[in-house]
Design a protein around this motif. Structure first.
Motif, PDB file in Angstrom:
ATOM      1  N   SER A  38      37.187 -25.173  -7.517  1.00  0.00           N
ATOM      2  CA  SER A  38      36.424 -26.259  -5.928  1.00  0.00           C
ATOM      3  C   SER A  38      36.892 -25.041  -5.253  1.00  0.00           C
ATOM      4  CB  SER A  38      37.604 -27.291  -6.365  1.00  0.00           C
ATOM      5  OG  SER A  38      38.882 -26.746  -6.698  1.00  0.00           O
ATOM      6  N   SER A  39      37.799 -23.774  -5.589  1.00  0.00           N
ATOM      7  CA  SER A  39      37.848 -22.784  -4.375  1.00  0.00           C
ATOM      8  C   SER A  39      36.841 -22.698  -3.263  1.00  0.00           C
ATOM      9  CB  SER A  39      38.207 -22.086  -4.480  1.00  0.00           C
ATOM     10  OG  SER A  39      38.423 -20.725  -5.035  1.00  0.00           O
ATOM     11  N   HIS A  40      35.144 -22.415  -4.067  1.00  0.00           N
ATOM     12  CA  HIS A  40      34.202 -21.304  -3.911  1.00  0.00           C
ATOM     13  C   HIS A  40      33.210 -22.854  -3.220  1.00  0.00           C
ATOM     14  CE1 HIS A  40      34.916 -17.289  -5.744  1.00  0.00           C
ATOM     15  NE2 HIS A  40      35.477 -18.027  -6.849  1.00  0.00           N
ATOM     16  N   ARG A  41      33.562 -24.188  -3.442  1.00  0.00           N
ATOM     17  CA  ARG A  41      33.165 -25.171  -3.228  1.00  0.00           C
ATOM     18  C   ARG A  41      32.762 -24.988  -1.554  1.00  0.00           C
ATOM     19  NH1 ARG A  41      34.640 -30.896  -4.770  1.00  0.00           N
ATOM     20  NH2 ARG A  41      33.432 -30.360  -6.971  1.00  0.00           N
ATOM     21  N   ALA A  74      27.304 -13.914  -4.046  1.00  0.00           N
ATOM     22  CA  ALA A  74      28.254 -15.195  -5.483  1.00  0.00           C
ATOM     23  C   ALA A  74      29.100 -14.762  -5.843  1.00  0.00           C
ATOM     24  CB  ALA A  74      26.573 -15.412  -6.556  1.00  0.00           C
ATOM     25  N   ALA A  75      29.629 -15.130  -6.101  1.00  0.00           N
ATOM     26  CA  ALA A  75      30.897 -15.239  -7.461  1.00  0.00           C
ATOM     27  C   ALA A  75      30.882 -15.053  -8.676  1.00  0.00           C
ATOM     28  CB  ALA A  75      31.838 -16.448  -7.027  1.00  0.00           C
ATOM     29  N   PHE A  76      30.832 -14.612  -8.845  1.00  0.00           N
ATOM     30  CA  PHE A  76      30.714 -14.601 -10.764  1.00  0.00           C
ATOM     31  C   PHE A  76      32.389 -14.472 -11.706  1.00  0.00           C
ATOM     32  CE2 PHE A  76      26.595 -12.341 -11.647  1.00  0.00           C
ATOM     33  CZ  PHE A  76      26.295 -12.804 -10.218  1.00  0.00           C
ATOM     34  N   TYR A  77      32.426 -15.367 -12.398  1.00  0.00           N
ATOM     35  CA  TYR A  77      34.031 -14.926 -13.051  1.00  0.00           C
ATOM     36  C   TYR A  77      32.917 -14.431 -14.987  1.00  0.00           C
ATOM     37  CZ  TYR A  77      36.134 -16.495  -9.644  1.00  0.00           C
ATOM     38  OH  TYR A  77      36.796 -16.558  -7.845  1.00  0.00           O
ATOM     39  N   MET A  78      33.989 -13.550 -15.826  1.00  0.00           N
ATOM     40  CA  MET A  78      33.709 -14.197 -17.235  1.00  0.00           C
ATOM     41  C   MET A  78      34.500 -14.871 -17.500  1.00  0.00           C
ATOM     42  SD  MET A  78      31.649 -11.708 -18.509  1.00  0.00           S
ATOM     43  CE  MET A  78      31.156 -11.718 -20.083  1.00  0.00           C
TER      44      MET A  78
END
Lengths: 165, 125
Positions: free
Chosen positions: A149-152, B15-19
């Motif tokens: 949720s920190s990216h919301r 955009a944020a990316f996570y494996m």
């Protein structure tokens, strides 16, 4: 040639000569409308008497019965196998893995529509548009913890789930 | 994996990316497959947090993963919430809603669909 010879087994029946004197012959049998020898080894055999024809019909019925039993048994085995694999696919991953260890993999992937079954079994409850389940997880190097949720309100998040194997 | 790294490089600024490392798909104790034997990728099911961290580290290093990697807890909470096993892709939009959910892997694992979603979500440059 007596009746015993006429009612002899399959191989000999094929080679029996037509004996009109014993009431035999294909035309007569056909005329009685009783030739239904679709799938027996007697197709083409000379029918030499009414008794002979009845014998062949009995053989034919018996063969047909066993054939149908075989088909029913095969269908039952397939349906059971299909059900067992579908049920296994619905289990949590670790149990699925343990079950599949005892399944013949080539048969599962070769004889069943396994990819489609898999996509159905692993469909999951989340749908596009529903809220993404919250989580906080460590990075692999223990360096920090990340909360979804920190990216919301800031950026979209791409999640790539997977494992080494 | 190269496709994901490329995607990451192209979109990491926007955009944020996570494996997310989840439980093993084909560990040696359940569901071992020939390809892993051939490639010498032999891993047991990861039960404890330390085991997971270890294997996740190997995963990142040996596959050359450039994306930041997270590790699911041993009770598989996140995997279960997302029906993620054995692999799966998601895109979550800015409001925290699921914008894209791939079909279950390995059959449904298509990074190109993630790219299409990002193109839709991100304002044109």
């Amino acid at each position: 040639m007596g009746m015993a010879t006429i009612l002899s087994p399959a191989v000999r029946a094929r080679s029996l000569p037509v004996r009109p004197d014993l009431g035999g012959g294909r035309p007569k049998a056909k005329a009685k409308g009783r030739i239904i020898l679709h799938c027996s080894p007697f197709v083409g055999a000379d029918i030499t008497s009414v008794e002979h024809l009845e014998y062949l019909e009995r053989y034919n019925t018996r063969t047909m019965k066993w054939f149908l039993r075989g088909v029913v048994a095969l269908v039952a085995v397939y349906v059971t196998f299909f059900g067992a694999v579908a049920l296994a696919m619905l289990q949590p991953p670790e149990r699925f893995g343990r079950i599949m260890k005892h399944m013949p993999a080539p048969l599962v992937w070769g004889a069943l529509p396994a990819p489609r079954m898999w996509l159905w079994a692993r469909k999951g409850g989340l749908t596009e548009g529903s809220p993404a389940p919250a989580f906080t997880l460590s990075t692999h190097d223990h360096a920090s913890r990340v909360t979804l949720s920190s990216h919301r309100g800031q950026r979209p998040v791409v999640l790539v789930f997977g494992s080494y194997t | 994996m190269p496709a994901l790294n490329t995607l990451y490089r192209d979109y990491r600024d926007r955009a944020a990316f996570y494996m997310v490392y989840i439980q093993e798909a084909h560990p040696i104790d359940a569901g071992q497959v020939g390809d892993n034997l051939k490639d010498d990728v032999l891993v047991s099911s990861t039960m404890t947090k330390d085991e997971r961290m270890n294997v996740a580290g190997m995963w990142v290093r040996n596959l050359g993963i450039e994306l930041p990697a997270l590790v699911d807890e041993p009770h598989n909470g996140v995997e279960r919430a997302y029906t993620a096993w054995p692999d799966r892709l998601y895109v979550v939009d800015r409001e925290g809603r699921i914008s894209y959910k791939s079909a279950a892997g390995p059959f449904g694992f298509k990074p190109s669909e993630v790219q299409a979603t990002l193109e839709r979500l991100l304002p044109a440059e």
